[in-house]
Design a protein around this motif. Structure first.
Motif, PDB file in Angstrom:
ATOM      1  N   UNK A  21      29.793 -16.888  69.960  1.00 11.73           N
ATOM      2  CA  UNK A  21      28.363 -16.595  70.084  1.00 11.73           C
ATOM      3  C   UNK A  21      28.054 -16.041  71.469  1.00 11.73           C
ATOM      4  N   UNK A  22      28.622 -16.653  72.498  1.00 14.79           N
ATOM      5  CA  UNK A  22      28.395 -16.169  73.862  1.00 14.79           C
ATOM      6  C   UNK A  22      28.939 -14.752  74.036  1.00 14.79           C
ATOM      7  N   UNK A  23      30.089 -14.489  73.421  1.00 15.70           N
ATOM      8  CA  UNK A  23      30.654 -13.140  73.474  1.00 15.70           C
ATOM      9  C   UNK A  23      29.766 -12.149  72.733  1.00 15.70           C
ATOM     10  N   UNK A  24      29.217 -12.579  71.592  1.00 20.90           N
ATOM     11  CA  UNK A  24      28.342 -11.706  70.808  1.00 20.90           C
ATOM     12  C   UNK A  24      27.077 -11.370  71.585  1.00 20.90           C
ATOM     13  N   UNK A  25      26.545 -12.340  72.309  1.00 23.42           N
ATOM     14  CA  UNK A  25      25.370 -12.090  73.150  1.00 23.42           C
ATOM     15  C   UNK A  25      25.702 -11.025  74.191  1.00 23.42           C
ATOM     16  N   UNK A  26      26.860 -11.161  74.837  1.00 21.35           N
ATOM     17  CA  UNK A  26      27.244 -10.204  75.866  1.00 21.35           C
ATOM     18  C   UNK A  26      27.436  -8.807  75.288  1.00 21.35           C
ATOM     19  N   UNK A  27      28.049  -8.726  74.106  1.00 21.70           N
ATOM     20  CA  UNK A  27      28.267  -7.416  73.471  1.00 21.70           C
ATOM     21  C   UNK A  27      26.928  -6.768  73.124  1.00 21.70           C
ATOM     22  N   UNK A  28      26.023  -7.566  72.553  1.00 22.06           N
ATOM     23  CA  UNK A  28      24.707  -7.034  72.194  1.00 22.06           C
ATOM     24  C   UNK A  28      23.939  -6.602  73.438  1.00 22.06           C
ATOM     25  N   UNK A  29      24.049  -7.397  74.498  1.00 21.44           N
ATOM     26  CA  UNK A  29      23.351  -7.048  75.730  1.00 21.44           C
ATOM     27  C   UNK A  29      23.906  -5.764  76.329  1.00 21.44           C
ATOM     28  N   UNK A  30      25.213  -5.585  76.229  1.00 21.34           N
ATOM     29  CA  UNK A  30      25.816  -4.355  76.757  1.00 21.34           C
ATOM     30  C   UNK A  30      25.284  -3.138  76.009  1.00 21.34           C
ATOM     31  N   UNK A  31      25.068  -3.303  74.706  1.00 19.70           N
ATOM     32  CA  UNK A  31      24.536  -2.195  73.900  1.00 19.70           C
ATOM     33  C   UNK A  31      23.063  -1.951  74.206  1.00 19.70           C
ATOM     34  N   UNK A  32      22.268  -3.022  74.155  1.00 20.98           N
ATOM     35  CA  UNK A  32      20.833  -2.889  74.385  1.00 20.98           C
ATOM     36  C   UNK A  32      20.549  -2.458  75.826  1.00 20.98           C
ATOM     37  N   UNK A  33      21.355  -2.979  76.748  1.00 19.03           N
ATOM     38  CA  UNK A  33      21.107  -2.711  78.159  1.00 19.03           C
ATOM     39  C   UNK A  33      21.822  -1.499  78.704  1.00 19.03           C
ATOM     40  N   UNK A  34      22.410  -0.703  77.822  1.00 16.98           N
ATOM     41  CA  UNK A  34      23.113   0.487  78.303  1.00 16.98           C
ATOM     42  C   UNK A  34      22.138   1.397  79.053  1.00 16.98           C
ATOM     43  N   UNK A  35      22.491   1.721  80.260  1.00 15.36           N
ATOM     44  CA  UNK A  35      21.636   2.580  81.064  1.00 15.36           C
ATOM     45  C   UNK A  35      20.551   1.839  81.825  1.00 15.36           C
ATOM     46  N   UNK A  36      20.431   0.535  81.603  1.00 17.34           N
ATOM     47  CA  UNK A  36      19.422  -0.234  82.329  1.00 17.34           C
ATOM     48  C   UNK A  36      19.845  -0.351  83.791  1.00 17.34           C
ATOM     49  N   UNK A  37      19.071   0.233  84.663  1.00 14.56           N
ATOM     50  CA  UNK A  37      19.448   0.283  86.072  1.00 14.56           C
ATOM     51  C   UNK A  37      18.563  -0.583  86.945  1.00 14.56           C
ATOM     52  N   UNK A  38      17.302  -0.729  86.567  1.00 10.97           N
ATOM     53  CA  UNK A  38      16.383  -1.512  87.395  1.00 10.97           C
ATOM     54  C   UNK A  38      16.340  -2.960  86.909  1.00 10.97           C
ATOM     55  N   UNK A  39      15.841  -3.821  87.781  1.00 12.72           N
ATOM     56  CA  UNK A  39      15.709  -5.228  87.408  1.00 12.72           C
ATOM     57  C   UNK A  39      14.762  -5.394  86.228  1.00 12.72           C
ATOM     58  N   UNK A  40      13.691  -4.616  86.174  1.00 14.18           N
ATOM     59  CA  UNK A  40      12.756  -4.702  85.055  1.00 14.18           C
ATOM     60  C   UNK A  40      13.438  -4.339  83.738  1.00 14.18           C
ATOM     61  N   UNK A  41      14.236  -3.276  83.767  1.00 18.84           N
ATOM     62  CA  UNK A  41      14.929  -2.850  82.546  1.00 18.84           C
ATOM     63  C   UNK A  41      15.943  -3.902  82.104  1.00 18.84           C
TER      64      UNK A  41
END
Length: 267
Positions: free
Chosen positions: A41-61
Motif C-alpha cells: 500500500x505504501x508503495x502504491x501511494x508512492x507510485x500514484x504520487x509520482x504519477x499525479x505529481x509529475x512536473x510538480x515543482x513548487x511546494x503548492x503543487x
C-alpha cells in the motif's frame, strides 16, 4: 520484531524511514499480521504520487498532489468521530480503517513525499501536528487530519493562540520534528489513552518501547519508572531512573531523580 525497535534506537536519525518504522512499532501488537499488504500500500501511494505529481515543482503543487493522492485517491482522513480510539495511532489499523490521528496521517504524508525526494517534515504545533512541504524559502503547510487542506498563516496563528489562552504568553514558534520525536509522539498518544482507560501495564509497555526506540528521551524513562513503581517493581523503577540520569543534564530533573531514588526502596 522487538529487534526492529531496538535497531531504531541505534540507527542515525536520518536513516529512519518514518512509515516503515511506524509499521514496525504497530506490528508488535499484531504479530500474526502479514506486513506485505501494508508495504505494498505504501508503495502504491508512492507510485500514484509520482504519477499525479509529475512536473510538480513548487511546494503548492506538491502539497496539492499529496492531498489528491492520500486524501482523495486512498481516502485517508482524520477520525473525528472516535478521535481517542487507540487504533488511530496504530499504523496498521490506520491503513486498515483509512482513519487516524494528525501524527499518524502526517507520517504517511511526509514519508510519501520523501520517497519522491521532496522536502517534507512533520511540524509540531501545540495541540496539533501538521506537515511542512517544501524548503525554507517557500514552504507550504498542510493539515492531513483535514484531508491535506492548506493551512494559511492566519489559520496557523489561530492554532497558536488557541494553544495559549488566558494571560500566558502566546506561543509563536513551531518546529519540524526529528524522526524519533515523531515516533515518540505516536506511541505517547497510545500510552496516554491506555492509562486514562485504566490500562497501566499497557501504558508501561508503550513507554518501554519508547525508551528502546529513543533512549535519549528522558520523559519516557521518567514515565516508565513511575509506572514500574506503581506496579511494585522497585528494582525496575530504580534502573529506569538510573538510565534517566545518564541521558539528562537538567540539574532540576537530576535532583528530582536523585531524591526519588533515595525514597524508592524495596518494601
Amino acid at each position: 520484531m522487538l529487534e526492529d525497535v531496538i535497531r531504531l534506537g541505534l540507527v542515525d536519525e536520518d536513516e529512519i524511514v518514518l512509515d516503515e518504522a511506524a509499521l514496525s512499532l504497530a506490528r508488535l501488537d499484531h504479530p500474526d499480521v502479514d506486513e506485505g499488504p501494508y508495504h505494498r500500500l505504501l508503495e502504491a501511494v508512492a507510485v500514484r504520487l509520482e504519477t499525479i505529481g509529475e512536473g510538480a515543482a513548487t511546494a503548492h503543487e506538491r502539497a496539492a498532489a499529496l492531498s489528491s493522492v492520500l486524501a482523495d485517491a486512498f481516502g485517508f482522513a482524520g477520525d473525528q468521530a472516535t478521535y481517542d480510539d487507540p487504533a488511530n495511532a496504530d499504523l496498521i489499523r490506520v491503513i486498515d480503517r483509512r482513519r487516524g490521528l494528525p501524527v499518524s496521517l502526517s507520517i504517511l504524508y511526509v514519508s510519501a513525499a520523501r520517497r519522491l525526494g521532496w522536502a517534507a517534515n512533520v511540524l509540531d504545533v501545540p495541540g496539533h501536528v501538521l506537515v511542512l512541504v517544501g524548503d525554507a524559502s517557500a514552504p507550504v503547510i498542510v493539515d492531513p487530519f483535514r484531508g491535506g487542506a492548506l493551512v494559511e498563516p492566519e489559520d496557523l496563528g489561530a492554532l497558536l493562540m488557541a494553544a495559549s489562552p488566558g494571560p500566558s504568553p502566546a506561543v509563536r514558534h513551531v518546529a519540524a520534528m526529528p524522526n524519533r520525536a515523531v515516533l515518540v509522539r505516536l506511541l505517547l498518544n497510545q500510552a496516554i489513552r491506555a492509562e486514562r482507560s485504566g490500562k497501566g501495564r499497557r501504558a508501561l509497555e508503550l513507554y518501554t518501547r519508547m525508551t528502546m526506540m529513543a533512549p535519549d528521551h528522558g520523559p519516557a524513562w521518567w514515565e516508565r519508572a513511575r509506572l514500574e513503581g506503581i506496579d511494585g517493581d522497585v528494582a525496575a523503577a530504580r534502573n529506569s531512573l538510573t538510565s534517566l540520569l545518564e541521558v539528562t543534564r537538567d540539574p532540576e530533573l537530576r535532583a528530582r531523580v536523585a531524591e526519588t531514588l533515595t525514597a524508592l526502596v524495596a518494601p
